[in-house]
Design a protein around this motif. Structure first.
Motif, mmCIF file in Angstrom:
data_model
loop_
_atom_site.group_PDB
_atom_site.id
_atom_site.type_symbol
_atom_site.label_atom_id
_atom_site.label_comp_id
_atom_site.label_asym_id
_atom_site.label_seq_id
_atom_site.Cartn_x
_atom_site.Cartn_y
_atom_site.Cartn_z
ATOM 1 N N ARG A 119 0.866 -1.183 0.000
ATOM 2 C CA ARG A 119 0.000 0.000 0.000
ATOM 3 C C ARG A 119 0.900 1.230 0.000
ATOM 4 N N ILE A 120 0.722 2.093 -0.984
ATOM 5 C CA ILE A 120 1.617 3.229 -1.195
ATOM 6 C C ILE A 120 0.819 4.528 -1.133
ATOM 7 N N LEU A 121 1.273 5.458 -0.291
ATOM 8 C CA LEU A 121 0.685 6.800 -0.234
ATOM 9 C C LEU A 121 1.504 7.721 -1.126
ATOM 10 N N VAL A 122 0.851 8.383 -2.067
ATOM 11 C CA VAL A 122 1.523 9.315 -2.980
ATOM 12 C C VAL A 122 1.135 10.736 -2.599
ATOM 13 N N GLU A 164 -1.284 -1.052 -4.333
ATOM 14 C CA GLU A 164 -2.458 -0.194 -4.133
ATOM 15 C C GLU A 164 -1.974 1.229 -3.877
ATOM 16 N N LEU A 165 -2.328 2.140 -4.775
ATOM 17 C CA LEU A 165 -1.877 3.531 -4.681
ATOM 18 C C LEU A 165 -2.971 4.398 -4.079
ATOM 19 N N ASP A 166 -2.651 5.120 -3.014
ATOM 20 C CA ASP A 166 -3.548 6.131 -2.444
ATOM 21 C C ASP A 166 -3.072 7.494 -2.919
ATOM 22 N N TYR A 167 -3.981 8.253 -3.543
ATOM 23 C CA TYR A 167 -3.608 9.533 -4.146
ATOM 24 C C TYR A 167 -4.515 10.647 -3.599
ATOM 25 N N PRO A 168 -4.370 11.056 -2.316
ATOM 26 C CA PRO A 168 -5.218 12.123 -1.766
ATOM 27 C C PRO A 168 -5.073 13.411 -2.571
ATOM 28 N N GLU A 169 -6.118 14.235 -2.543
ATOM 29 C CA GLU A 169 -6.152 15.414 -3.394
ATOM 30 C C GLU A 169 -5.460 16.622 -2.782
ATOM 31 N N SER A 170 -5.119 16.580 -1.502
ATOM 32 C CA SER A 170 -4.462 17.719 -0.858
ATOM 33 C C SER A 170 -3.458 17.229 0.166
ATOM 34 N N CYS A 178 -3.513 14.073 2.825
ATOM 35 C CA CYS A 178 -2.396 13.134 2.943
ATOM 36 C C CYS A 178 -2.021 12.907 4.398
ATOM 37 N N PHE A 179 -1.913 13.994 5.162
ATOM 38 C CA PHE A 179 -1.550 13.880 6.571
ATOM 39 C C PHE A 179 -2.637 13.134 7.361
ATOM 40 N N LYS A 180 -3.892 13.360 6.972
ATOM 41 C CA LYS A 180 -4.981 12.637 7.638
ATOM 42 C C LYS A 180 -4.885 11.144 7.351
ATOM 43 N N ALA A 181 -4.533 10.809 6.100
ATOM 44 C CA ALA A 181 -4.378 9.402 5.724
ATOM 45 C C ALA A 181 -3.217 8.757 6.470
ATOM 46 N N LEU A 182 -2.155 9.542 6.689
ATOM 47 C CA LEU A 182 -1.001 9.021 7.433
ATOM 48 C C LEU A 182 -1.397 8.539 8.819
ATOM 49 N N LYS A 183 -2.296 9.280 9.455
ATOM 50 C CA LYS A 183 -2.685 8.963 10.827
ATOM 51 C C LYS A 183 -3.673 7.811 10.905
ATOM 52 N N ASN A 184 -4.473 7.649 9.848
ATOM 53 C CA ASN A 184 -5.577 6.695 9.923
ATOM 54 C C ASN A 184 -5.325 5.381 9.192
#
Length: 462
Positions: free
Chosen positions: A3-6, A26-32, A36-42
């Motif tokens: 799982r990769i956060l971009v 699996e690529l996660d591509y948040p729009e802002s 991204c920081f919210k995804a990092l925590k959750n």
């Protein structure tokens, strides 16, 4: 699959990344950036990618924030305008790798694969620790047998020196973990510890991986790349499967050992790097020398301090405590209440030769823990590839136990077991398991979700 956060709010390279990595990861591509920081925590990630296309102070803040939140997660920066100074500074700050675009899909996949392997290596190290906060400590390593106590005493002496070490032993005996143990108990403990598997990297890329390259060194080399030997300056570099290295690179490695210097691929500037080399192999280097595939002079330079790691079958006193520790760690991840093993399971473990050593022991226990629905691992959930070891143990069962084991399984149970076996045999890589089973990765993924199959190296949220 990882799982990769971009972190690329402008999504400049989304199509490229999805084309070359979207099938395998699996690529996660948040729009802002905030998203991204919210995804990092959750959410849990195996890799974090940060776009450095525009050189702003904000990029450095993002990098710092990511590294503070995900201490053990590999961070990779990428972009089309990465200057040599930016790359060097990023490496000094602990960035796992830098990708200069455009580049090949093979290079993207290699970097991601190596980063996930690095993350998984940390997970493998965890199972030999007594808890997540455990710091490498010779006194807390599970070494109950006399032969392993001798190995630990020898490695403790090796750690006090700066000399090159050659580790030999079968695959899965713990060479990677013990090389880290030596590093983190040496005078280099505050510097980098870098691992490279010489068998997993194509010959054409291994030279660049080790020594780096200059701009224009080959087609696609648009920027300077800092090699692992340069990144490891002052620390330790662990070269696994050293016997797979081609002779041309062996000559360059020999110079590093003798002079602590080398040139990047395509360059003429001599780079000095003070690294300690720990090499490992499961092959007989003397035989490779005889057949002309391994340099004798390199062998002598590597064979300064030599240690042989015995296979698990030769350290039987370690099997039960290791199995219990692995089980405790696995059931915590699975959130199941399993406290131990049935006596006949431990008998089978002690009788079995364990050709896959520690790695196989962990996989057998993990599979059994997934299937088990009581508070003890029972023999009916243990699958070993050597049927002779199982046969001896099963003959000792009571008639009631035999009747229970010989009950006809359901089609669903058989299908689940076939999938589990394919995953185990292919290192829990879903794409390879799908090829083995003759189905598409998507079909296999559907079955995995249907049967609730999970693995500790997979992302927690799938």
């Amino acid at each position: 699959m990882g799982r990769i956060l971009v972190i690329d709010p402008l999504q400049r390279h989304e199509s490229f990344l999805r084309q070359h990595a979207g099938k395998d990861h699996e690529l996660d591509y948040p729009e802002s950036v905030d998203a991204c920081f919210k995804a990092l925590k959750n959410r849990g990630y195996d890799i974090v990618l940060i776009c450095f296309d525009e050189q702003h102070a904000e990029d450095q803040k993002i990098l710092q924030e990511v590294q503070s939140q995900l201490v053990h997660t590999p961070v990779i920066i990428f972009g089309t305008h990465l200057e040599a100074e930016t790359i060097v500074n990023a490496v000094k700050k602990g960035v796992f790798d830098c990708i200069v675009l455009p580049t090949s899909g093979e290079k993207i996949r290699l970097v991601f694969s190596r980063a996930i392997e690095h993350r998984q290596l940390r997970d493998e190290i965890d199972y030999l620790r007594h808890d997540q906060g455990f710091v490498y400590d010779f006194n807390k390593i599970i070494a109950e047998s006399a032969v392993m106590r001798e190995v630990m005493a020898t490695l403790k002496k090796f750690a006090a020196t700066d000399a090159t070490i050659l580790m030999t032993g079968e695959t899965g005996t713990g060479k990677s973990f013990l090389s880290g143990l030596v590093h983190f108990n040496s005078g280099r403990r505050t510097k980098s510890f870098i691992t490279i598997n010489c068998a997993n990297i194509p010959e054409t890329l291994l030279e660049s991986e080790l020594f780096g390259h200059e701009r224009g060194a080959f087609t696609g080399a648009d920027k300077v790349r800092v090699g692992r030997l340069e990144q490891g300056n002052g620390g330790t570099v662990f070269l696994d499967e050293i016997g797979e290295m081609v002779p041309s690179l062996q000559a360059k490695l020999l110079r590093v050992l003798e002079e602590k210097s080398f040139e990047r691929l395509g360059g003429n500037r001599t780079i000095v790097s003070d690294v300690r080399i720990i090499a490992a192999t499961n092959r007989e280097l003397e035989d490779l020398i005889h057949h002309g595939s391994f340099r004798q002079d390199l062998y002598y330079r590597l064979n300064v301090l030599r240690i042989h790691l015995p296979p698990l079958r030769e350290r039987k006193d370690c099997i039960v405590p290791l199995a219990q520790y692995m089980l405790d760690k696995i059931v915590r991840d699975l959130k199941k209440k399993i406290v131990g093993f049935a006596p006949d399971v431990l008998d089978a473990f002690l009788a079995y030769p364990w050709p896959g050593n520690l790695r196989q022991l962990k996989n057998v226990i993990e599979r059994a823990a997934i299937l088990e629905d009581t508070d003890h691992i029972r023999m009916q959930n243990i699958v070993l590839s050597e049927k002779n070891a199982l046969g001896v143990t099963r003959m000792q069962h009571s008639s009631a136990d035999v009747k229970q084991q010989e009950s006809v399984p359901t089609l669903k149970d058989l299908e689940r077991e076939v999938i589990l076996d394919a995953l185990e045999q292919n290192g829990w890589v879903q794409k390879k398991a799908a090829e083995r089973l003759g189905v598409s990765p998507r079909a296999l993924n559907y079955k995995i979700k249907k049967f609730g199959i999970t693995h500790r190296s997979w992302p927690r949220h799938r």
